[in-house]
Design a protein around this motif. Structure first.
Motif, PDB file in Angstrom:
ATOM      1  N   GLY A  13       0.929  -1.018   0.050  1.00  0.00           N
ATOM      2  CA  GLY A  13      -0.005  -0.089   0.005  1.00  0.00           C
ATOM      3  C   GLY A  13       0.959   1.235  -0.164  1.00  0.00           C
ATOM      4  O   GLY A  13       1.906   1.117  -0.255  1.00  0.00           O
ATOM      5  N   LEU A  14       0.407   2.329   0.600  1.00  0.00           N
ATOM      6  CA  LEU A  14       1.048   3.644   0.503  1.00  0.00           C
ATOM      7  C   LEU A  14       2.307   3.377   1.113  1.00  0.00           C
ATOM      8  O   LEU A  14       2.311   3.193   2.714  1.00  0.00           O
ATOM      9  CB  LEU A  14       0.344   4.899   0.906  1.00  0.00           C
ATOM     10  CG  LEU A  14       0.958   6.087   0.863  1.00  0.00           C
ATOM     11  CD1 LEU A  14       1.377   6.641  -0.561  1.00  0.00           C
ATOM     12  CD2 LEU A  14      -0.011   7.268   1.499  1.00  0.00           C
ATOM     13  N   ILE A  66       0.650  15.210   8.361  1.00  0.00           N
ATOM     14  CA  ILE A  66       1.321  13.913   8.137  1.00  0.00           C
ATOM     15  C   ILE A  66       0.198  12.747   8.625  1.00  0.00           C
ATOM     16  O   ILE A  66      -0.022  11.657   8.326  1.00  0.00           O
ATOM     17  CB  ILE A  66       2.549  13.591   8.639  1.00  0.00           C
ATOM     18  CG1 ILE A  66       3.328  12.523   8.363  1.00  0.00           C
ATOM     19  CG2 ILE A  66       2.504  13.707  10.371  1.00  0.00           C
ATOM     20  CD1 ILE A  66       3.541  12.490   6.997  1.00  0.00           C
ATOM     21  N   ASP A  67      -0.514  13.208   9.471  1.00  0.00           N
ATOM     22  CA  ASP A  67      -1.524  12.098  10.467  1.00  0.00           C
ATOM     23  C   ASP A  67      -2.546  11.895   9.043  1.00  0.00           C
ATOM     24  O   ASP A  67      -3.279  10.817   9.459  1.00  0.00           O
ATOM     25  CB  ASP A  67      -2.318  12.745  11.583  1.00  0.00           C
ATOM     26  CG  ASP A  67      -2.847  13.956  11.311  1.00  0.00           C
ATOM     27  OD1 ASP A  67      -2.462  15.021  10.612  1.00  0.00           O
ATOM     28  OD2 ASP A  67      -4.108  14.195  11.710  1.00  0.00           O
ATOM     29  N   LEU A 112      -5.011   0.987   9.551  1.00  0.00           N
ATOM     30  CA  LEU A 112      -4.066   1.478  10.486  1.00  0.00           C
ATOM     31  C   LEU A 112      -3.821   2.832  10.875  1.00  0.00           C
ATOM     32  O   LEU A 112      -3.148   3.240  11.380  1.00  0.00           O
ATOM     33  CB  LEU A 112      -3.118   0.832  10.069  1.00  0.00           C
ATOM     34  CG  LEU A 112      -2.832  -0.832  10.295  1.00  0.00           C
ATOM     35  CD1 LEU A 112      -1.447  -1.495  10.090  1.00  0.00           C
ATOM     36  CD2 LEU A 112      -3.315  -1.087  11.763  1.00  0.00           C
ATOM     37  N   ARG A 113      -4.477   3.559   9.585  1.00  0.00           N
ATOM     38  CA  ARG A 113      -4.514   5.031   9.688  1.00  0.00           C
ATOM     39  C   ARG A 113      -3.254   5.848   9.316  1.00  0.00           C
ATOM     40  O   ARG A 113      -2.617   6.525  10.068  1.00  0.00           O
ATOM     41  CB  ARG A 113      -5.318   5.660  10.918  1.00  0.00           C
ATOM     42  CG  ARG A 113      -6.708   5.221  10.503  1.00  0.00           C
ATOM     43  CD  ARG A 113      -7.697   5.886  11.596  1.00  0.00           C
ATOM     44  NE  ARG A 113      -8.882   5.568  11.471  1.00  0.00           N
ATOM     45  CZ  ARG A 113     -10.020   5.915  12.371  1.00  0.00           C
ATOM     46  NH1 ARG A 113      -9.639   6.695  13.047  1.00  0.00           N
ATOM     47  NH2 ARG A 113     -11.219   5.654  11.918  1.00  0.00           N
ATOM     48  N   ASP A 156      -0.594  -3.635   3.175  1.00  0.00           N
ATOM     49  CA  ASP A 156      -1.307  -2.404   3.036  1.00  0.00           C
ATOM     50  C   ASP A 156      -1.799  -2.034   4.178  1.00  0.00           C
ATOM     51  O   ASP A 156      -2.873  -0.785   3.936  1.00  0.00           O
ATOM     52  CB  ASP A 156      -2.083  -2.507   1.810  1.00  0.00           C
ATOM     53  CG  ASP A 156      -3.461  -3.394   1.906  1.00  0.00           C
ATOM     54  OD1 ASP A 156      -3.436  -4.174   2.894  1.00  0.00           O
ATOM     55  OD2 ASP A 156      -4.240  -3.448   0.836  1.00  0.00           O
ATOM     56  N   GLY A 157      -1.876  -2.286   5.413  1.00  0.00           N
ATOM     57  CA  GLY A 157      -2.682  -1.790   6.498  1.00  0.00           C
ATOM     58  C   GLY A 157      -3.797  -2.000   6.303  1.00  0.00           C
ATOM     59  O   GLY A 157      -4.901  -1.402   7.132  1.00  0.00           O
ATOM     60  N   GLY A 158      -4.411  -2.858   5.694  1.00  0.00           N
ATOM     61  CA  GLY A 158      -5.855  -3.204   5.508  1.00  0.00           C
ATOM     62  C   GLY A 158      -6.556  -2.676   4.456  1.00  0.00           C
ATOM     63  O   GLY A 158      -7.801  -2.806   4.082  1.00  0.00           O
ATOM     64  N   LEU A 159      -5.951  -1.709   3.619  1.00  0.00           N
ATOM     65  CA  LEU A 159      -6.682  -0.754   2.294  1.00  0.00           C
ATOM     66  C   LEU A 159      -7.461  -1.728   1.518  1.00  0.00           C
ATOM     67  O   LEU A 159      -8.359  -1.182   1.095  1.00  0.00           O
ATOM     68  CB  LEU A 159      -5.601   0.096   1.888  1.00  0.00           C
ATOM     69  CG  LEU A 159      -5.980   0.844   0.787  1.00  0.00           C
ATOM     70  CD1 LEU A 159      -7.017   1.784   1.022  1.00  0.00           C
ATOM     71  CD2 LEU A 159      -4.921   1.499  -0.185  1.00  0.00           C
ATOM     72  N   SER A 160      -6.714  -2.583   1.222  1.00  0.00           N
ATOM     73  CA  SER A 160      -7.294  -3.508   0.047  1.00  0.00           C
ATOM     74  C   SER A 160      -8.636  -4.408   0.541  1.00  0.00           C
ATOM     75  O   SER A 160      -9.175  -4.928  -0.517  1.00  0.00           O
ATOM     76  CB  SER A 160      -6.204  -4.357  -0.806  1.00  0.00           C
ATOM     77  OG  SER A 160      -5.953  -5.493   0.258  1.00  0.00           O
TER      78      SER A 160
END
Length: 262
Positions: free
Chosen positions: A182-183, A202-203, A211-212, A243-247
């Motif tokens: 992910g990013l 940045i937040d 996970l933001r 990806d922190g759960g994005l997908s």
């Protein structure tokens, strides 16, 4: 020391995920060929020390890939792992602003590059009796919402290439898998992170995933090392989203480009 005395190639090793992975492989005992189109690869190799060799190469050029594999075989006696990580973003042009030259170049580096890595690395890895190839794809290759049309199409191709290659290497004990970042804060995404920091926001980077936050290159490197290691000995032909759960959702704000139903 998961890679003690193993011979490893990492493309795109001049920065970002590739640099983090090259250092991590060496830390766990590997002898690493660090490959990149920029001279920053020399710094990566210098950071590692005697266990590393640096080579300037274009991942989408077949002669360069052949030279890189030959260096690993000559310098380290063979090849155990290929991490085909090199890639370009191609910008964020929409479908109608993407010209043929742009998408051709993105596909050349991002998809033909991994194809060439598999084509020339797999026979050498097979000579060792077993080994692994890891490709860098992207969550943009899983579904829409995480990249431009050119980039997304190239990374979808990488995922499919991992699957097809795993099948066609059946019986060789050469596994092929992909990671889907992910990013992540790399040279490619540096402007996004720098602008956010300068604006005190940045937040907000990566806030669409559960996970933001965005990822650091070392987190992706660890996923690549897992897939390359014997701990993943029964993992083959897979695309691992990191990806922190994005997908799991891919929430996006949709844009329209002037086309409406009649």
């Amino acid at each position: 020391m998961r890679f003690d005395n193993k011979s490893v190639i990492v493309t795109g090793a001049g920065s970002g995920i590739g640099r983090a992975a090259a250092i991590a492989f060496a830390r766990e005992g590997a002898r690493v060929v660090c490959a990149d189109i920029t001279d920053a690869v020399e710094q990566t190799a210098a950071t590692i020390g005697d266990a590393a060799r640096a080579i300037r190469m274009d991942a989408g050029n077949e002669d360069d890939v052949i030279r890189t594999v030959a260096l690993a075989v000559e310098a380290h006696g063979g090849l155990d792992v290929m991490f085909a990580n090199a890639g370009i973003s191609g910008g964020m042009a929409n479908l109608f602003d993407t010209d043929v030259a742009l998408i051709t170049e993105v596909l050349r580096v991002n998809l033909i590059g991994p194809f060439l890595a598999i084509k020339h690395a797999a026979p050498e890895i097979a000579k060792r009796g077993r080994g692994a190839i890891v490709l860098t794809a992207s969550v943009a290759g899983i579904r829409s919402g995480a990249g431009s049309p050119a980039y997304s199409a190239s990374k979808a191709g990488v995922i499919n290439l991992a699957q097809v290659s795993a099948q066609q290497l059946s019986g060789s004990n050469v596994r092929v898998n992909a990671i889907c970042p992910g990013l992540t804060e790399t040279g490619m995404t540096k402007p996004v992170f720098d602008n956010a920091r300068d604006a005190g926001k940045i937040d907000r980077v990566g806030r669409l995933n559960p996970l933001r936050r965005g990822a650091q290159p070392e987190e992706l490197a660890e996923a690549a090392l897992f897939l390359a290691s014997d701990a993943a000995s029964y993992v083959n032909g897979q695309a691992l989203a990191v990806d922190g759960g994005l997908s799991s959702s891919h929430p996006v704000t949709r844009q329209e480009y002037g086309l409406t139903a009649a």
